[in-house]
Design a protein around this motif. Structure first.
Motif: not given
Length: 166
Positions: A87-93
């Motif tokens: 999630y973080k690596s794809i969305t940046g959050r």
């Protein structure tokens, strides 16, 4: 991850260590988690757009690894490894604590619902009982904020209802 990889989710089967009357695909599980998480979020007053994105991505790694059983994921977390963390690596959050809780609850609820409908044999029934006990203890614990607990229990009751649209 490329779209042609993501589309393989319908061919990744789950429940390798638990017998069920039919296989469940990763895509089918993901859809269930998305819909349950979105329902919990809406009732709890949490942004359902972010929840929907997170739920869509929650097991995406398993397109490459294959299904990772919950006991394996739990042991990895205990050792400081998060196996499903795209999630973080794809969305940046990062997910907020409430968002993470909703995804975790929806994932467990989707698994319980699947086994309730499709468990086959004494081992599967025992796994269902253990998972149900663990879920019920978790959802009623002090770790879960009241608004999320009440929303999860409301959605759970709707899932168990015998009232259908048709």
């Amino acid at each position: 991850m490329k779209i042609n990889d993501i589309l393989r989710a319908s061919g990744v089967t789950r429940w390798h260590i638990v017998r069920t009357v039919r296989p469940q695909s990763l895509a089918e599980h993901t859809f269930d988690v998305v819909m349950i998480a979105r329902a919990i979020a809406k009732i709890a007053g949490v942004d359902d757009y972010e929840i929907t994105k997170a739920a869509l991505l929650h097991d995406l790694d398993e397109i490459v690894t294959g299904d990772i059983p919950t006991p394996t994921k739990d042991r990895a977390r205990d050792n400081g490894w998060e196996l499903n963390d795209l999630y973080k690596s794809i969305t940046g959050r990062e997910l907020s604590p409430d968002e993470s809780l909703i995804i975790r609850l929806a994932d467990k609820m989707a698994d319980l619902h699947w086994l309730w409908l499709h468990a086959l044999g004494p081992h599967s029934n025992k796994v269902y009982e253990i998972m149900a006990d663990n879920y019920n203890n978790y959802v009623r614990s002090d770790q879960i904020p009241d608004n999320i607990r009440e929303a999860a229990l409301d959605v759970q009751m709707q899932m168990l209802s015998e009232e259908f649209t048709i």
